[in-house]
Design an enzyme around this catalytic site. Structure first.
Site, PDB file in Angstrom:
ATOM      1  N   GLY A  45      30.129  46.594 102.803  1.00 44.46           N
ATOM      2  CA  GLY A  45      30.649  47.977 102.976  1.00 44.46           C
ATOM      3  C   GLY A  45      31.124  48.445 101.627  1.00 44.46           C
ATOM      4  N   GLN A  50      35.816  53.696  95.623  1.00 47.34           N
ATOM      5  CA  GLN A  50      35.917  52.534  94.824  1.00 47.34           C
ATOM      6  C   GLN A  50      34.922  52.559  93.665  1.00 47.34           C
ATOM      7  OE1 GLN A  50      34.687  50.291  98.702  1.00 47.34           O
ATOM      8  NE2 GLN A  50      35.674  48.452  97.362  1.00 47.34           N
ATOM      9  N   CYS A  91      37.170  42.343  99.778  1.00 50.85           N
ATOM     10  CA  CYS A  91      36.684  43.973  99.152  1.00 50.85           C
ATOM     11  C   CYS A  91      36.121  43.670  97.720  1.00 50.85           C
ATOM     12  CB  CYS A  91      38.014  44.521  99.043  1.00 50.85           C
ATOM     13  SG  CYS A  91      37.896  46.211  98.512  1.00 50.85           S
ATOM     14  N   LEU A  92      35.182  44.540  97.601  1.00 54.01           N
ATOM     15  CA  LEU A  92      34.359  44.203  96.390  1.00 54.01           C
ATOM     16  C   LEU A  92      35.345  44.958  95.093  1.00 54.01           C
ATOM     17  CD1 LEU A  92      30.970  45.971  97.355  1.00 54.01           C
ATOM     18  CD2 LEU A  92      31.513  43.545  96.656  1.00 54.01           C
ATOM     19  N   HIS A 133      38.332  49.434 107.375  1.00 57.59           N
ATOM     20  CA  HIS A 133      38.625  48.910 106.096  1.00 57.59           C
ATOM     21  C   HIS A 133      38.041  50.084 105.163  1.00 57.59           C
ATOM     22  CE1 HIS A 133      38.308  45.848 102.739  1.00 57.59           C
ATOM     23  NE2 HIS A 133      37.805  46.691 102.248  1.00 57.59           N
ATOM     24  N   GLU A 134      36.928  50.438 105.251  1.00 55.88           N
ATOM     25  CA  GLU A 134      36.267  51.546 104.525  1.00 55.88           C
ATOM     26  C   GLU A 134      36.883  53.038 104.612  1.00 55.88           C
ATOM     27  OE1 GLU A 134      34.655  50.349 102.152  1.00 55.88           O
ATOM     28  OE2 GLU A 134      34.100  48.481 103.039  1.00 55.88           O
ATOM     29  N   HIS A 137      40.129  52.921 102.314  1.00 55.34           N
ATOM     30  CA  HIS A 137      39.866  53.374 100.986  1.00 55.34           C
ATOM     31  C   HIS A 137      39.874  54.834 101.037  1.00 55.34           C
ATOM     32  CE1 HIS A 137      38.896  49.489  99.193  1.00 55.34           C
ATOM     33  NE2 HIS A 137      37.951  49.278  99.940  1.00 55.34           N
TER      34      HIS A 137
HETATM   35  C1  QAP Z   1      34.961  45.139 103.569  1.00 55.99           C
HETATM   36  O1  QAP Z   1      34.139  44.008 101.769  1.00 55.99           O
HETATM   37  C2  QAP Z   1      35.135  44.303 104.700  1.00 55.99           C
HETATM   38  O2  QAP Z   1      35.360  38.918  96.965  1.00 55.99           O
HETATM   39  C3  QAP Z   1      33.749  44.879 102.647  1.00 55.99           C
HETATM   40  O3  QAP Z   1      33.655  37.839  95.253  1.00 55.99           O
HETATM   41  C4  QAP Z   1      35.293  42.847 104.458  1.00 55.99           C
HETATM   42  O4  QAP Z   1      31.866  43.857 101.277  1.00 55.99           O
HETATM   43  C5  QAP Z   1      34.906  44.510 105.772  1.00 55.99           C
HETATM   44  C6  QAP Z   1      32.655  40.653  98.444  1.00 55.99           C
HETATM   45  C7  QAP Z   1      35.195  41.925 105.323  1.00 55.99           C
HETATM   46  C8  QAP Z   1      34.965  43.691 106.890  1.00 55.99           C
HETATM   47  C9  QAP Z   1      35.018  42.333 106.612  1.00 55.99           C
HETATM   48  C10 QAP Z   1      34.079  40.414  98.071  1.00 55.99           C
HETATM   49  C11 QAP Z   1      31.606  40.285  97.617  1.00 55.99           C
HETATM   50  C12 QAP Z   1      32.577  41.766  99.452  1.00 55.99           C
HETATM   51  C13 QAP Z   1      34.480  39.366  96.987  1.00 55.99           C
HETATM   52  C14 QAP Z   1      33.060  43.505 101.035  1.00 55.99           C
HETATM   53  C15 QAP Z   1      33.218  38.985  96.395  1.00 55.99           C
HETATM   54  C16 QAP Z   1      32.092  39.323  96.600  1.00 55.99           C
HETATM   55  C17 QAP Z   1      33.154  42.294 100.070  1.00 55.99           C
HETATM   56 CO    CO Z   2      37.267  47.295 100.403  1.00 56.47          CO
END
Ligand code: QAP
Ligand code: CO
Length: 167
Positions: A45, A50, A91-92, A133-134, A137
């Site tokens: 997401g 972001q 989180c990205l 989560h999104e 943001h």
């Molecule tokens: C939000 O997060 C989310 O640390 C989106 O090194 C996360 O896409 C929703 C990511 C979990 C539900 C469950 C994070 C990629 C991606 C990092 C992401 C990384 C590489 C996070």
């Molecule tokens: Co995030």
């Protein structure tokens, strides 16, 4: 086009996004660029906040095969279950940091897609977590801000240490 992602604790991550009033070509292009950026980073997401665009736009793809893109323009959660789910989130904008957050287990969502069509759906599991989560943001909230003050302090220390290592 790949877009640069703001990293926590960048102050612009706290800007509250404004609704989109017209889905013009620039908005459609932005949703494409956001999707490309999310896929390139192996994310599930990404919110416009972001990528430093403060409009209510989110892209999500929680499929295994990265071929089920959801574009949410002006999304709203219209119902939250009392039942909760605890999920290990990342989180990205906070690379390398993961922690458990409690959220509603099931939600109802309404949004508009990039074609300007309104739609609604029910979500549970990872999708429900991701939408919540999104949408956080879009109101300037990063998931770490749902953790204890102690954890937030530790995360900031860890981020500073990781930044030093890349100097
Ligand atoms: C939000 O997060 C989310 O640390 C989106 O090194 C996360 O896409 C929703 C990511 C979990 C539900 C469950 C994070 C990629 C991606 C990092 C992401 C990384 C590489 C996070
Ligand atoms: Co995030």
């Amino acid at each position: 086009m790949l877009l640069p992602i703001l990293n926590y604790p960048h102050p612009n991550l706290h800007i509250v996004a404004k609704p989109v009033d017209t889905i013009d070509d620039s908005i459609v292009q932005l949703t494409k660029d956001m999707a490309e950026t999310m896929y390139a980073s192996n994310g599930v997401g990404l919110a416009a906040t972001q990528v430093d665009v403060h409009k209510r736009i989110v892209v999500i793809d929680v499929s295994e095969t990265q071929d089920d893109l959801l574009v949410l323009i002006n999304p709203e959660i219209t119902w939250y279950s009392d039942e909760k789910i605890v999920y290990e989130e990342g989180c990205l904008s906070v690379p390398g940091i993961y922690d458990k957050v409690e959220r509603a287990a099931r939600i109802k969502v309404k949004a508009t897609n990039e074609k300007g069509e309104d739609y609604t759906f029910d979500a549970d599991g990872l999708l429900a977590v991701c939408v919540q989560h999104e949408l956080d943001h879009l109101i300037g909230k990063v998931f770490v801000e749902r953790l204890s003050e102690l954890k937030q302090t530790r995360i900031k220390t860890k981020i500073k240490k990781m930044a030093k290592r890349t100097l």
